[in-house]
Structures are given as C-alpha cells and as structure tokens.
Design an enzyme around this catalytic site. Structure first.
Site, mmCIF file in Angstrom:
data_model
loop_
_atom_site.group_PDB
_atom_site.id
_atom_site.type_symbol
_atom_site.label_atom_id
_atom_site.label_comp_id
_atom_site.label_asym_id
_atom_site.label_seq_id
_atom_site.Cartn_x
_atom_site.Cartn_y
_atom_site.Cartn_z
ATOM 1 N N HIS A 51 -70.795 28.864 -8.933
ATOM 2 C CA HIS A 51 -69.522 28.852 -8.227
ATOM 3 C C HIS A 51 -68.399 29.246 -9.189
ATOM 4 O O HIS A 51 -68.616 29.495 -10.368
ATOM 5 C CB HIS A 51 -69.278 27.469 -7.628
ATOM 6 C CG HIS A 51 -70.218 27.150 -6.506
ATOM 7 N ND1 HIS A 51 -70.166 25.963 -5.808
ATOM 8 C CD2 HIS A 51 -71.233 27.867 -5.958
ATOM 9 C CE1 HIS A 51 -71.105 25.962 -4.876
ATOM 10 N NE2 HIS A 51 -71.767 27.097 -4.958
ATOM 11 N N GLU A 53 -65.808 27.529 -10.406
ATOM 12 C CA GLU A 53 -65.401 26.584 -11.446
ATOM 13 C C GLU A 53 -66.230 26.713 -12.732
ATOM 14 O O GLU A 53 -65.642 26.751 -13.832
ATOM 15 C CB GLU A 53 -65.467 25.150 -10.915
ATOM 16 C CG GLU A 53 -64.510 24.868 -9.761
ATOM 17 C CD GLU A 53 -65.137 25.100 -8.392
ATOM 18 O OE1 GLU A 53 -64.711 24.438 -7.434
ATOM 19 O OE2 GLU A 53 -66.054 25.955 -8.290
ATOM 20 N N CYS A 87 -69.805 21.032 -8.520
ATOM 21 C CA CYS A 87 -68.719 21.472 -9.402
ATOM 22 C C CYS A 87 -67.776 20.319 -9.749
ATOM 23 O O CYS A 87 -67.200 20.282 -10.836
ATOM 24 C CB CYS A 87 -67.930 22.600 -8.744
ATOM 25 S SG CYS A 87 -68.878 24.137 -8.585
ATOM 26 N N ALA A 157 -63.687 52.263 18.607
ATOM 27 C CA ALA A 157 -62.807 53.420 18.451
ATOM 28 C C ALA A 157 -62.660 54.092 19.805
ATOM 29 O O ALA A 157 -63.626 54.185 20.568
ATOM 30 C CB ALA A 157 -63.397 54.395 17.432
ATOM 31 N N ARG A 191 -68.081 45.984 8.334
ATOM 32 C CA ARG A 191 -69.465 45.488 8.413
ATOM 33 C C ARG A 191 -69.796 44.605 7.219
ATOM 34 O O ARG A 191 -70.456 43.576 7.353
ATOM 35 C CB ARG A 191 -70.437 46.669 8.473
ATOM 36 C CG ARG A 191 -70.446 47.412 9.794
ATOM 37 C CD ARG A 191 -71.436 48.562 9.773
ATOM 38 N NE ARG A 191 -71.442 49.298 11.034
ATOM 39 C CZ ARG A 191 -72.177 50.363 11.277
ATOM 40 N NH1 ARG A 191 -72.980 50.835 10.330
ATOM 41 N NH2 ARG A 191 -72.117 50.962 12.450
ATOM 42 N N THR A 203 -76.367 51.353 23.419
ATOM 43 C CA THR A 203 -75.888 51.876 22.142
ATOM 44 C C THR A 203 -77.056 52.246 21.238
ATOM 45 O O THR A 203 -77.044 53.276 20.567
ATOM 46 C CB THR A 203 -74.973 50.850 21.442
ATOM 47 O OG1 THR A 203 -73.877 50.534 22.298
ATOM 48 C CG2 THR A 203 -74.436 51.401 20.130
ATOM 49 N N LEU A 211 -76.628 50.553 11.624
ATOM 50 C CA LEU A 211 -75.882 49.282 11.575
ATOM 51 C C LEU A 211 -75.888 48.660 10.184
ATOM 52 O O LEU A 211 -75.846 47.446 10.030
ATOM 53 C CB LEU A 211 -76.438 48.281 12.601
ATOM 54 C CG LEU A 211 -76.516 48.763 14.051
ATOM 55 C CD1 LEU A 211 -77.079 47.653 14.943
ATOM 56 C CD2 LEU A 211 -75.162 49.225 14.550
ATOM 57 N N GLU A 289 -69.842 45.518 18.050
ATOM 58 C CA GLU A 289 -69.462 46.929 17.971
ATOM 59 C C GLU A 289 -69.647 47.687 19.282
ATOM 60 O O GLU A 289 -69.115 48.775 19.434
ATOM 61 C CB GLU A 289 -70.244 47.634 16.853
ATOM 62 C CG GLU A 289 -69.633 47.480 15.482
ATOM 63 C CD GLU A 289 -70.041 48.589 14.515
ATOM 64 O OE1 GLU A 289 -70.720 49.544 14.940
ATOM 65 O OE2 GLU A 289 -69.691 48.498 13.321
ATOM 66 N N SER A 297 -67.485 41.868 28.094
ATOM 67 C CA SER A 297 -67.995 40.542 28.459
ATOM 68 C C SER A 297 -67.420 39.470 27.542
ATOM 69 O O SER A 297 -67.111 38.361 27.993
ATOM 70 C CB SER A 297 -69.527 40.528 28.412
ATOM 71 O OG SER A 297 -70.017 40.625 27.085
#
Length: 357
Positions: A51, A53, A87, A157, A191, A203, A211, A289, A297
């Site tokens: 992490h 710290e 941490c 788009a 993405r 699609t 993707l 997308e 929906s």
C-alpha cells in the site's frame, strides 16, 4: 491553500498515477512531511502489492525524522491482514506522531478501525481534509461499499442528429465510424478506469469487439455479455480466452478458465439482477457501452451514476437512435472537434428499491 490541504492534494496526485491498475482496491497516495518539507512519499502501485504507506515510510532515508513527522494519506490506513499487513500497525511501529487522513475507509474490514489503532497508540489524527475530492477520486470504491452495488458508467458516441449507427442486418456491413483516433483512445482510457464492461448480443454479433484496453495503459475490464441464445461463435474476439469473461445466457455451456456462463431467464431478467450479480463477484464498477436498447434500459430505470456522450459533427438522417438521457443538465468540453457531454445521476440509486424477479 491551507498547509494540510497542500500535502493532501499531493496525496491525490500520487494516488491517481495508479489509476487503472489497483482495482478493486482504492487509489491511495501518502506523503511524509518533516519541518514543512516532504521527506518521503509513495502510492499503491498495483492490486496485491504494498500500500501507499509502506512505500512512503520506506522512501525516507533518515528514519530518525519519522518521530517528528506528519503522515498525510488520502484514505484511512488499513487495519486488517489482506494481501499485505495492516498499514496502521506499521505507522505505530514507525513512531510517527501525527497522521492526517483525507477520508474514512468505507470497507467494513476497516471503517474506523485503522484510525482507532492510531489513536489508541497516542498518535494525533486529523480526518476529513479534502474529503470531497478524496471521495470523487475513489467514487467507485465508495459506492461499492456504501451502496452495496457497482458504480454504473454509461458511454456511447452519436452523430449530431442523434444516431449511434446506421441500420445493419449483419456484420457484412461495417459500423458507422463516429469516433476518431483521439476519441477512440479516450474510450480505452475509460475502459481502464472501470473494472468491467457490459454489452448486449447485437453489439457482439454486428461489431465483433474485443472490449479490451489497447490504446491506453491499464488492465482490461472483465467482459460481461448478455447473450440469450448462447450462440456467440467460438472465433469471435470476446471468446478468445484472453480476458475474464462472464456471459449471461439461457443456454449456458461448461465454464472454462476465462469464461463463466451464468444461466438467466431473459423473459424476467432485470438490469438490477445483472448489477446484483456483478456486485456478488466483487466487481466495483461497470462500463455499459451498448447497444442502444441496453443503455436505455439502465437510463429508464435510473440505474446509472455517470454518463459520457461523444457527439460528432456528422449528419446521417436515419439510423439507430441514440439513447435518451432526458435532457438532464450536463457539463461539456470539446475534444478534436467532438463535443463530450458529461452527466451525473445526482439521485443515485439503491438496488433494494428495484424488484428482482
């Protein structure tokens, strides 16, 4: 700018460097200050690694100054064993007398426990510095833990006259090219910032998309596909076994190492059910997308947090109508002669308010 805000802003700068690499962990930066001078700093680089710290503490050359330094960190130090040790315990052992925290950690494994460890050790703790900015940076993390659902980001788009594509019956006709080289690159950036990406069957069948993240740095999102018939050809890009993929279908097949099939009744399936399943898999955000029916929906049910719409200067007169965002107020900017519209669902939503069939 107040002194605490100055160093907290630096924490935010550091944290954002790792955008696209640390999910489902939050982005965190840490700065150590001695006599108004930064003596150490660090950030969480990748999920599963140290992490912020420890990076900051280990970067200090003269460890004696720690006993007279202030640690700034944009998120409450963790207090539990995960992929790394707590941490908060490291901070106590390091002898740091004062810690400034941007905001609490909403994860129930931490949620105040990190601050308590510090206070019990006699460390002075200040919280809530640039809290709004800190929550915005890690909005996906906060929504996931506070609302028990993924953050929903809508993106599409469209042409200036409101179409996302020409009408096509099969994939022998190429899709309308609305985005340009620069704006396509920005799509890949989005993405990388979201942990999963959701599209419908049309699609997949018409565009054969990958993707994945290719024109930006960062991890590719988990691919989530609604495919009622379970009929995506083996040779299609989303079946390439390169990225974790979840397929909701009425006709599931045996799972593979990278592809998980989830049986769903498409006569009653609800977008809230999809989000519930995404949440159950510890996925903090989903980028929706397309296509237009799927996007609408989510919009109609209010199941979204943020939307970004790219608008080109093209006029095609007829085609597939773009989703309707109901003329909500938005911000915008111009990128390569394309207008980008940014919407926020200020009401938010809770999955428990939507009946799941």
């Amino acid at each position: 700018m107040k002194i605490e805000e100055k160093y907290m802003f630096r924490c935010l700068q550091l944290a954002k460097i790792a955008e696209g690499y640390v999910s489902p962990n939050p982005m965190v930066g840490a700065v150590l200050v001695h006599e108004d001078k930064i003596v150490g700093e660090g950030f969480h680089h990748r999920y599963g690694e140290s992490h912020a710290e420890p990076y900051a503490i280990n970067s200090v050359k003269d460890k004696d100054v720690l006993k007279n330094s202030t640690l700034y960190v944009n998120l409450e130090p963790c207090s539990h064993y995960g992929n790394t040790p707590p941490c908060a315990n490291l901070i106590v052992r390091s002898g740091i007398p004062r810690v400034v925290v941007g905001t609490h950690d909403p994860n129930p494994k931490v949620s105040g426990k990190g601050v308590k460890i510090l206070l019990d050790a006699g460390i002075e703790v200040e919280t809530g510095v640039l809290e709004k900015e800190n929550r915005e940076l890690n909005k996906r993390f906060f929504v996931f833990h506070e609302k028990k659902r993924p953050y929903v980001f809508l993106k599409w788009a469209q042409t200036q006259d409101g179409f996302i594509d020409i009408k096509r019956k099969d994939n022998t006709v190429l899709p309308l090219q609305i985005s340009n080289t620069i704006t396509r690159q920005l799509t890949h950036k989005i993405r990388s910032e979201n942990q999963s990406i959701l599209i419908g069957s049309n699609t997949v069948m018409l565009d054969n998309p990958s993707l994945t993240v290719r024109n930006w740095s960062g991890k590719s999102p988990v691919r989530i596909i609604l495919n009622r018939l379970g009929n995506i050809p083996v040779g299609y890009n989303v079946m390439d076994q390169k990225v974790q993929t979840i397929i909701f279908t009425a006709n599931p097949k045996p799972n593979t190492q990278k592809i998980e099939y989830v049986k769903a009744d498409f006569e009653t399936v609800h977008p809230a059910y999809i989000l519930q399943q995404i949440y159950a898999r510890n996925i903090h955000s989903v980028l929706v997308e397309g296509g237009a029916k799927l996007l609408n929906s989510f919009i109609c049910l209010g199941l979204w947090d943020e939307a970004q719409v790219e608008v080109s200067d093209q006029l095609i007169g007829n085609g597939i109508a773009a989703p309707n965002i109901n003329n909500l107020p938005c911000d915008f900017k111009i990128i390569e002669n394309h207008k980008y519209l940014y919407y926020k669902n200020l009401c938010g939503f809770n999955l428990t308010n939507h009946q799941l069939k």
